[in-house]
Scaffold this motif. Sequence first.
Motif, PDB file in Angstrom:
ATOM      1  N   TYR A  17     -18.017  22.998 -58.460  1.00 27.68           N
ATOM      2  CA  TYR A  17     -17.106  23.565 -59.289  1.00 27.68           C
ATOM      3  C   TYR A  17     -17.356  25.316 -59.280  1.00 27.68           C
ATOM      4  CZ  TYR A  17     -15.369  19.033 -60.745  1.00 27.68           C
ATOM      5  OH  TYR A  17     -14.917  17.599 -60.794  1.00 27.68           O
ATOM      6  N   THR A  30     -20.585  25.069 -60.674  1.00 29.57           N
ATOM      7  CA  THR A  30     -20.880  24.062 -61.249  1.00 29.57           C
ATOM      8  C   THR A  30     -21.944  23.073 -59.823  1.00 29.57           C
ATOM      9  OG1 THR A  30     -20.730  24.440 -63.138  1.00 29.57           O
ATOM     10  CG2 THR A  30     -21.658  22.089 -63.249  1.00 29.57           C
ATOM     11  N   ALA A  32     -21.936  19.792 -59.659  1.00 24.24           N
ATOM     12  CA  ALA A  32     -21.627  18.444 -60.369  1.00 24.24           C
ATOM     13  C   ALA A  32     -21.781  17.402 -59.543  1.00 24.24           C
ATOM     14  CB  ALA A  32     -20.223  18.574 -60.395  1.00 24.24           C
ATOM     15  N   HIS A  51     -23.749   8.774 -67.932  1.00 27.06           N
ATOM     16  CA  HIS A  51     -23.012   9.518 -69.330  1.00 27.06           C
ATOM     17  C   HIS A  51     -22.846  10.828 -69.302  1.00 27.06           C
ATOM     18  CE1 HIS A  51     -26.042  12.984 -69.517  1.00 27.06           C
ATOM     19  NE2 HIS A  51     -27.026  12.265 -69.013  1.00 27.06           N
ATOM     20  N   ASN A  52     -22.221  11.458 -70.457  1.00 21.46           N
ATOM     21  CA  ASN A  52     -20.308  12.164 -70.354  1.00 21.46           C
ATOM     22  C   ASN A  52     -21.174  13.394 -69.302  1.00 21.46           C
ATOM     23  OD1 ASN A  52     -18.257  10.770 -70.526  1.00 21.46           O
ATOM     24  ND2 ASN A  52     -18.809  11.897 -73.216  1.00 21.46           N
ATOM     25  N   GLY A  53     -20.189  13.968 -68.528  1.00 22.88           N
ATOM     26  CA  GLY A  53     -21.220  15.252 -67.786  1.00 22.88           C
ATOM     27  C   GLY A  53     -22.015  14.751 -66.500  1.00 22.88           C
ATOM     28  N   SER A  54     -22.177  13.429 -66.160  1.00 21.92           N
ATOM     29  CA  SER A  54     -23.294  13.347 -65.263  1.00 21.92           C
ATOM     30  C   SER A  54     -22.911  13.276 -63.479  1.00 21.92           C
ATOM     31  CB  SER A  54     -24.101  11.789 -65.837  1.00 21.92           C
ATOM     32  OG  SER A  54     -22.852  11.155 -65.494  1.00 21.92           O
ATOM     33  N   GLY A  55     -21.392  13.442 -63.904  1.00 20.16           N
ATOM     34  CA  GLY A  55     -20.823  13.774 -62.197  1.00 20.16           C
ATOM     35  C   GLY A  55     -20.341  12.576 -62.059  1.00 20.16           C
ATOM     36  N   LYS A  56     -20.155  11.329 -62.363  1.00 21.62           N
ATOM     37  CA  LYS A  56     -19.590   9.864 -61.750  1.00 21.62           C
ATOM     38  C   LYS A  56     -17.846  10.853 -61.820  1.00 21.62           C
ATOM     39  CE  LYS A  56     -19.437   8.446 -65.932  1.00 21.62           C
ATOM     40  NZ  LYS A  56     -20.209   9.411 -67.303  1.00 21.62           N
ATOM     41  N   SER A  57     -17.248  11.076 -62.662  1.00 21.82           N
ATOM     42  CA  SER A  57     -15.884  11.566 -62.071  1.00 21.82           C
ATOM     43  C   SER A  57     -15.778  12.242 -60.858  1.00 21.82           C
ATOM     44  CB  SER A  57     -14.920  12.559 -63.157  1.00 21.82           C
ATOM     45  OG  SER A  57     -13.915  12.858 -63.257  1.00 21.82           O
ATOM     46  N   THR A  58     -16.182  13.407 -60.656  1.00 22.64           N
ATOM     47  CA  THR A  58     -16.181  14.516 -59.793  1.00 22.64           C
ATOM     48  C   THR A  58     -16.173  13.506 -57.991  1.00 22.64           C
ATOM     49  OG1 THR A  58     -17.275  16.258 -61.068  1.00 22.64           O
ATOM     50  CG2 THR A  58     -17.448  16.519 -58.933  1.00 22.64           C
ATOM     51  N   GLU A 177     -13.518   5.327 -65.915  1.00 24.82           N
ATOM     52  CA  GLU A 177     -13.791   5.585 -67.138  1.00 24.82           C
ATOM     53  C   GLU A 177     -11.753   4.612 -68.069  1.00 24.82           C
ATOM     54  OE1 GLU A 177     -16.488   7.078 -69.635  1.00 24.82           O
ATOM     55  OE2 GLU A 177     -16.625   8.742 -68.140  1.00 24.82           O
TER      56      GLU A 177
HETATM   57  P1  ADP Z   1     -18.729  12.490 -65.795  1.00 29.93           P
HETATM   58  O1  ADP Z   1     -17.448  12.008 -65.283  1.00 29.93           O
HETATM   59  O2  ADP Z   1     -20.142  11.682 -65.315  1.00 29.93           O
HETATM   60  O3  ADP Z   1     -18.058  12.630 -67.300  1.00 29.93           O
HETATM   61  P2  ADP Z   1     -17.738  14.955 -64.463  1.00 29.93           P
HETATM   62  O4  ADP Z   1     -17.914  14.401 -62.911  1.00 29.93           O
HETATM   63  O5  ADP Z   1     -16.859  15.513 -65.692  1.00 29.93           O
HETATM   64  O6  ADP Z   1     -18.739  14.185 -65.357  1.00 29.93           O
HETATM   65  O7  ADP Z   1     -18.783  16.216 -64.650  1.00 29.93           O
HETATM   66  C1  ADP Z   1     -19.613  16.476 -63.533  1.00 29.93           C
HETATM   67  C2  ADP Z   1     -19.872  17.809 -64.577  1.00 29.93           C
HETATM   68  O8  ADP Z   1     -19.250  18.924 -63.581  1.00 29.93           O
HETATM   69  C3  ADP Z   1     -19.929  18.169 -66.115  1.00 29.93           C
HETATM   70  O9  ADP Z   1     -21.254  19.693 -65.967  1.00 29.93           O
HETATM   71  C4  ADP Z   1     -19.148  19.529 -66.231  1.00 29.93           C
HETATM   72  O10 ADP Z   1     -18.850  19.986 -67.002  1.00 29.93           O
HETATM   73  C5  ADP Z   1     -18.416  19.647 -64.722  1.00 29.93           C
HETATM   74  N1  ADP Z   1     -16.675  19.775 -64.987  1.00 29.93           N
HETATM   75  C6  ADP Z   1     -16.149  18.579 -64.241  1.00 29.93           C
HETATM   76  N2  ADP Z   1     -14.937  19.188 -64.299  1.00 29.93           N
HETATM   77  C7  ADP Z   1     -14.890  20.487 -63.728  1.00 29.93           C
HETATM   78  C8  ADP Z   1     -14.151  21.366 -63.384  1.00 29.93           C
HETATM   79  N3  ADP Z   1     -12.991  21.654 -63.207  1.00 29.93           N
HETATM   80  N4  ADP Z   1     -14.115  22.928 -63.491  1.00 29.93           N
HETATM   81  C9  ADP Z   1     -15.761  23.401 -63.715  1.00 29.93           C
HETATM   82  N5  ADP Z   1     -16.647  22.281 -63.823  1.00 29.93           N
HETATM   83  C10 ADP Z   1     -16.511  21.245 -64.296  1.00 29.93           C
END
Ligand code: ADP
Length: 280
Positions: A17, A30, A32, A51-58, A177
């Motif tokens: 990101y 970042t 991700a 856990h939260n912020g580990s990159g799953k959603s990305t 999730e």
């Molecule tokens: P998870 O799904 O495991 O919670 P994310 O994929 O949402 O993890 O996030 C992974 C990392 O990318 C985190 O550090 C988060 O803060 C960062 N991040 C997620 N979305 C964005 C975005 N739109 N812009 C900048 N950073 C992002």
Amino acid sequence: MQDRKSLIKTKDLVYEYIRRDEEGNVENLTEAVSHVDLEVQPGDFIAILGHNGSGKSTLAKHFNSILVPSEGTVWIEEMDSADEKNLWDIRQKVGMVFQNPDNQIIGQVVEEDVGFGPENMGVPTKEIWERVEESLKTVGMYEFRKYSPNKLSGGQKQRVSIAGVIAMHPQCIVLDEPTAMLDPRGRKEVIRAVRALNDVEKMTAILITHYMEEIVYADKVFVMDAGKVVMSGTPREVFSQVEKLKELRLEVPVVTELAYELKKAGLPMPDGILDSREFV
Ligand code: ADP
């Protein structure tokens, strides 16, 4: 090109990101997702845990080209996800369900909502109704077909969202999730619906979660931390590494931990106890 016919394959996938200031200079970066290699075979039930912020959603957003890699490659079947001409085909193959059902339901009536996807795809009317019926039955929501979605519980709404995706007949459903906003009962309903989809309908399912107990039924689990896949294996293989899971800030189910502690204390317990029935 890839050597085997996986449904999804990532090779050295990196996603960054990038935040820029008004002049376009990079202000913040970042990473991700960091150098992820994984494969999903047709019919698999995959769980991605972290856990939260580990990159799953990305990571998950790469599976139907909502995001495309900063580096590396993602293939859906043999289609490169970064190639725009593949976008329509990829979206047909891989459907997504998100965390908040309220953002996904647009119809005034359940059956109408489920019919939107196939309608947009140009499916003939008669077939739309067949698909709506079959999808609602799969998730156990057929009896609510005439309801207004805002009369439903969170778990019911989420099952309607799932029906909306499966009515488009994707080969794979990715659930990001889907239970995060639900109460325990709603969570159970949704997980049961996902299992039925995979078991009975043979649909490939990818479940993103931070709840350990939701990965029990998966064929394979990938555990993420700081953008990387740090563990992978069957649920039992993953559950047997209690110390490592705790280091990764994942909540190990009480029975799993108890069995682990008993074994450490010298009792002949097997590794990777998944639930209370096994424990007994
Ligand atoms: P998870 O799904 O495991 O919670 P994310 O994929 O949402 O993890 O996030 C992974 C990392 O990318 C985190 O550090 C988060 O803060 C960062 N991040 C997620 N979305 C964005 C975005 N739109 N812009 C900048 N950073 C992002």
